[in-house]
Design a protein around this motif. Structure first.
Motif, short mmCIF file in Angstrom:
data_model
loop_
_atom_site.label_atom_id
_atom_site.label_comp_id
_atom_site.label_asym_id
_atom_site.label_seq_id
_atom_site.Cartn_x
_atom_site.Cartn_y
_atom_site.Cartn_z
N ALA A 73 57.12 55.13 7.44
CA ALA A 73 57.20 54.84 6.01
C ALA A 73 55.81 54.82 5.38
O ALA A 73 54.79 54.69 6.05
CB ALA A 73 57.89 53.50 5.78
N TYR A 89 61.22 51.17 3.86
CA TYR A 89 61.90 52.34 4.42
C TYR A 89 61.61 53.64 3.67
O TYR A 89 62.12 54.68 4.06
CB TYR A 89 63.41 52.10 4.43
N GLN A 91 60.22 56.98 2.84
CA GLN A 91 59.55 58.00 3.63
C GLN A 91 58.69 58.87 2.73
O GLN A 91 58.92 58.96 1.53
CB GLN A 91 60.59 58.86 4.37
#
Length: 163
Positions: A73, A89, A91
């Motif tokens: 992340a 989380y 990306q």
């Protein structure tokens, strides 16, 4: 990589060379998109998800558990104070950064090369031949004019007047 524009891939197969490799070739019933029966066109058209599900597609790297996802992340706890739960989380490809994974079936289109002076440079060869008689040489003849066209020197004052 800055300046590369992502445009829609209009081919039958997506470009997944950065993500993985195929151990064998994908069989297509047709290479055309128009003028063929709907069944063969549907059989030959693949999406990103359908190619990733093929048994002979082998990706280069797969996250194995949630720790791999969190480590990949973009969240950095030293810079962000009071971050949301979903920031752990996020990306890089979700935020628009260039990574190995594709989210959409696109291809990179590089920008057109910049022309430095506004016109293309011509290499080699002579494009224009000037007449040797129109060039004013160092030792010109007695009948050639010694002033610029349209100007004349007056004998009285020596000033240049434009007529």
């Amino acid at each position: 990589m800055a300046g590369i524009k992502q445009v829609r891939n209009r081919k039958l197969l997506p470009d997944l060379r950065k993500e993985g490799h195929l151990s064998k070739e994908i069989v297509l019933s047709t290479t055309e998109k128009h003028g063929v029966p709907a069944g063969s066109r549907l059989f030959s058209h693949h999406t990103l998800a359908s190619v990733r599900k093929l048994s002979f597609y082998h990706p280069f790297s797969i996250p194995e558990d949630s720790l791999d996802i969190i480590l990949a992340a973009t969240y950095d706890h030293s810079y962000e104070h009071f971050a949301d739960k979903e920031d752990l989380y996020l990306q890089p490809e979700t935020r628009g950064c260039e990574t190995w994974r594709r989210l959409r079936n696109t291809v990179g289109k590089p920008p057109k090369p910049k022309i430095p002076l506004g016109h293309p440079m011509k290499r080699g060869g002579i494009t224009e031949r000037k007449s040797p008689f129109s060039v004013k040489l160092m030792n010109s003849g007695v009948h050639s004019s010694q002033t610029n066209p349209g100007y004349s020197r007056q004998p009285a004052g020596g000033a240049i007047f434009f007529y």
